[in-house]
Write an enzyme that holds these catalytic residues in place. Structure first.
Site, PDB file in Angstrom:
ATOM      1  N   VAL A   8      -2.468  32.750-111.325  1.00  0.00           N
ATOM      2  CA  VAL A   8      -1.153  33.148-111.830  1.00  0.00           C
ATOM      3  C   VAL A   8      -1.204  33.315-113.345  1.00  0.00           C
ATOM      4  O   VAL A   8      -0.665  34.278-113.899  1.00  0.00           O
ATOM      5  CB  VAL A   8      -0.070  32.131-111.421  1.00  0.00           C
ATOM      6  CG1 VAL A   8       1.256  32.438-112.081  1.00  0.00           C
ATOM      7  CG2 VAL A   8       0.081  32.118-109.898  1.00  0.00           C
ATOM      8  N   TYR A   9      -1.867  32.409-114.029  1.00  0.00           N
ATOM      9  CA  TYR A   9      -2.004  32.492-115.481  1.00  0.00           C
ATOM     10  C   TYR A   9      -2.730  33.782-115.869  1.00  0.00           C
ATOM     11  O   TYR A   9      -2.282  34.519-116.744  1.00  0.00           O
ATOM     12  CB  TYR A   9      -2.764  31.267-115.994  1.00  0.00           C
ATOM     13  CG  TYR A   9      -2.941  31.238-117.480  1.00  0.00           C
ATOM     14  CD1 TYR A   9      -1.899  30.862-118.316  1.00  0.00           C
ATOM     15  CD2 TYR A   9      -4.165  31.561-118.064  1.00  0.00           C
ATOM     16  CE1 TYR A   9      -2.051  30.820-119.695  1.00  0.00           C
ATOM     17  CE2 TYR A   9      -4.330  31.527-119.438  1.00  0.00           C
ATOM     18  CZ  TYR A   9      -3.267  31.156-120.245  1.00  0.00           C
ATOM     19  OH  TYR A   9      -3.433  31.120-121.599  1.00  0.00           O
ATOM     20  N   ALA A  10      -3.840  34.078-115.205  1.00  0.00           N
ATOM     21  CA  ALA A  10      -4.599  35.298-115.505  1.00  0.00           C
ATOM     22  C   ALA A  10      -3.771  36.537-115.203  1.00  0.00           C
ATOM     23  O   ALA A  10      -3.782  37.504-115.975  1.00  0.00           O
ATOM     24  CB  ALA A  10      -5.901  35.314-114.708  1.00  0.00           C
ATOM     25  N   SER A  12      -0.540  36.862-115.326  1.00  0.00           N
ATOM     26  CA  SER A  12       0.486  37.045-116.357  1.00  0.00           C
ATOM     27  C   SER A  12      -0.122  37.581-117.643  1.00  0.00           C
ATOM     28  O   SER A  12       0.471  38.428-118.320  1.00  0.00           O
ATOM     29  CB  SER A  12       1.250  35.741-116.598  1.00  0.00           C
ATOM     30  OG  SER A  12       0.413  34.761-117.178  1.00  0.00           O
TER      31      SER A  12
END
Length: 79
Positions: A8-10, A12
């Site tokens: 999810v971080y990547a 975003s």
């Protein structure tokens, strides 16, 4: 860069870069320039929650940025 445990971080980060690149192209004809800044790992408690084992922090320790120095670079007055 995408890494395990960061889907999810990547995603975003990739979305912000895609948006920024498109916006850069849209604004270029009217003389507006856009820059994105992508920091490497910053030594904050984010990693305590993201990887409680500490293995990731240990593997990137030599690249970690000091949060106070990062903040200082973004301020006109010394903190």
């Amino acid at each position: 860069m995408a890494t395990p445990k960061s889907a999810v971080y990547a995603a975003s980060k990739h979305a912000v870069l895609g948006f920024s690149n498109a916006l850069r192209m849209e604004l270029a004809p009217i003389g507006i320039h856009l820059t994105t800044v992508n920091l490497g790992p910053v030594n904050t408690n984010f990693f305590d929650n993201a990887d409680p084992s500490g293995k990731y922090r240990q593997s990137v320790r030599r690249y970690m940025l000091d949060p106070h120095k990062v903040a200082q670079k973004n301020c006109k007055k010394p903190l």
